[in-house]
Write a protein that holds these residues in place. Structure first.
Motif, PDB file in Angstrom:
ATOM      1  N   ALA A   1      -8.934  29.436  49.343  1.00 65.15           N
ATOM      2  CA  ALA A   1      -8.352  30.367  48.367  1.00 65.15           C
ATOM      3  C   ALA A   1      -9.330  31.490  48.029  1.00 65.15           C
ATOM      4  O   ALA A   1      -8.956  32.674  47.976  1.00 65.15           O
TER       5      ALA A   1
ATOM      6  N   GLN B   1      -9.016  35.694  49.079  1.00 67.59           N
ATOM      7  CA  GLN B   1      -9.163  36.783  48.115  1.00 67.59           C
ATOM      8  C   GLN B   1     -10.287  37.725  48.521  1.00 67.59           C
ATOM      9  O   GLN B   1     -10.130  38.953  48.493  1.00 67.59           O
TER      10      GLN B   1
ATOM     11  N   ILE C   1      -0.752  28.894  49.406  1.00 72.45           N
ATOM     12  CA  ILE C   1      -1.164  28.057  50.526  1.00 72.45           C
ATOM     13  C   ILE C   1      -0.176  26.900  50.685  1.00 72.45           C
ATOM     14  O   ILE C   1       0.124  26.187  49.718  1.00 72.45           O
TER      15      ILE C   1
ATOM     16  N   MET D   1      -3.774  27.430  40.867  1.00 68.40           N
ATOM     17  CA  MET D   1      -3.669  27.712  42.294  1.00 68.40           C
ATOM     18  C   MET D   1      -2.235  27.510  42.762  1.00 68.40           C
ATOM     19  O   MET D   1      -1.543  26.586  42.317  1.00 68.40           O
TER      20      MET D   1
ATOM     21  N   PRO E   1      -3.578  33.810  46.385  1.00 69.59           N
ATOM     22  CA  PRO E   1      -3.204  33.131  47.627  1.00 69.59           C
ATOM     23  C   PRO E   1      -2.180  32.020  47.415  1.00 69.59           C
ATOM     24  O   PRO E   1      -2.297  31.213  46.496  1.00 69.59           O
TER      25      PRO E   1
END
Length: 338
Positions: free
Chosen positions: A199, A203, A213, A248, A211
């Motif tokens: 991640a 960036q 994922i 995240m 991000p």
């Protein structure tokens, strides 16, 4: 003046040396190769390329770029070399190329390193029994605990992925392991570190601000609720939930056999596969020869080709330098991002 990119020429019996020579013959290069100058001259003559070699030392300024001229930092072969015929006596030579490139990057004499393919078996036969691959060697040489291997097709190298049919980034939770050892290597602490590195470097290097994922399961059907394996329930899902709680954007664990389809990849910036042959066959089908390998998590920039030494093509002049060109262009862009 910015330090140049350095290109290791890799296994001398493979296609690495001639890929570097092909690029130098076709375009004005602003980078420097590392390898044995006489071996490079012999290979250029064998495949019919007119390339002048200019021998330099780390820290020397490069001349004005000009096609047909290749700046080289010399490293001498340990034994004679013929295209297509590997010699274990040159295993240490290949590692010397890497060591010089790493030292140059860390000392500021190089801005990034790009690696041509090496032959793992040759290096092991030379006495380096624990050698696994470029990725792990560079991790240890740089003294970091964890790195991430990611391959990307040329249309996915910069910014957001727009067309998943042609653009794909695939990172690996484990790298060069026998299949029988993969399950034991999927540990919560390691998986968390890999996701954080992935991640952060999406960036840092690829202008992906948030991000997203997609994470593969380890087992068929992502374990099918524990009936086909419990790694998803006991390891992967708890890690994903913990990192999601920090903000995240993670999807999964998802069955790998359906994840790599346009519907599931829509809006995804990278896929994390659990092992080498779970994710890389798909990426190489999508863009073999038009992709680059990136090592994330290092204190230096390293990219590489998406293929091996191709001993059967060595010395024929028929090898395709496209992937090396992509890897060099990507490294240059990453230097610019830094």
């Amino acid at each position: 003046m910015q330090a140049p990119l350095v290109i290791t020429t890799g296994e001398p019996a493979g296609i690495g040396p001639e890929l570097v020579l092909m690029l130098a013959a076709r375009q004005a290069v602003d980078w420097v190769a590392i390898g044995d100058p006489q071996m490079l001259r012999d290979r250029a003559r064998q495949i019919g390329l007119a390339v002048e070699l200019l021998e330099l030392s780390p820290g020397d300024p490069l001349p004005e770029p000009c096609s047909g001229r290749l700046p080289v930092w010399p490293v001498a072969l340990h034994a004679e070399c013929w295209p297509g015929r590997v010699n274990a006596a040159n295993g240490a030579y290949v590692l010397e190329l890497l060591d010089l490139a790493v030292a140059a990057c860390l000392d500021g004499h190089a801005s990034a390193m790009v690696t041509a393919p090496l032959h793992k078996g040759v290096i092991r036969e030379a006495g380096n029994d624990h050698f696994i691959g470029h990725t792990e060697y560079l991790r240890d040489a740089c003294g970091v605990d964890e790195v991430v291997m990611m391959l990307a097709t040329d249309s996915a190298l910069h910014g957001q992925v727009e067309n998943q049919r042609q653009a794909l980034r695939v990172a690996l939770a484990t790298t060069h392991l026998p299949l029988k050892d993969v399950a034991a290597a999927i540990e919560a602490c390691s998986l968390e570190r890999v996701l954080r590195i992935l991640a952060a470097d999406l960036q840092r290097w690829f202008a992906v601000t948030a991000p997203r994922i997609a994470v593969c399961g380890l087992n068929p059907h992502a374990g099918e609720d524990g009936h086909l394996g419990r790694e998803e329930i006991e390891i992967i899902t708890p890690v994903l939930e913990r990192l999601r709680s920090e903000g995240m954007e993670l999807e999964g664990p998802l069955p790998a056999d359906t994840l790599f389809t346009p519907r599931h990849l829509e809006g995804v910036d990278a896929v994390l596969a659990m092992y080498h042959d779970q994710g890389l066959p798909v990426l190489k089908y999508a863009g073999f020869g038009r992709a680059a390998n990136i090592t994330l998590g290092l204190p230096l920039i390293r990219t590489s080709v998406d293929h091996g030494t191709a001993l059967d093509l060595a010395g024929s002049g028929q090898a395709d330098p496209s992937s090396l060109g992509v890897a060099i262009a990507l490294a240059a862009d990453m230097v610019g991002s830094r």
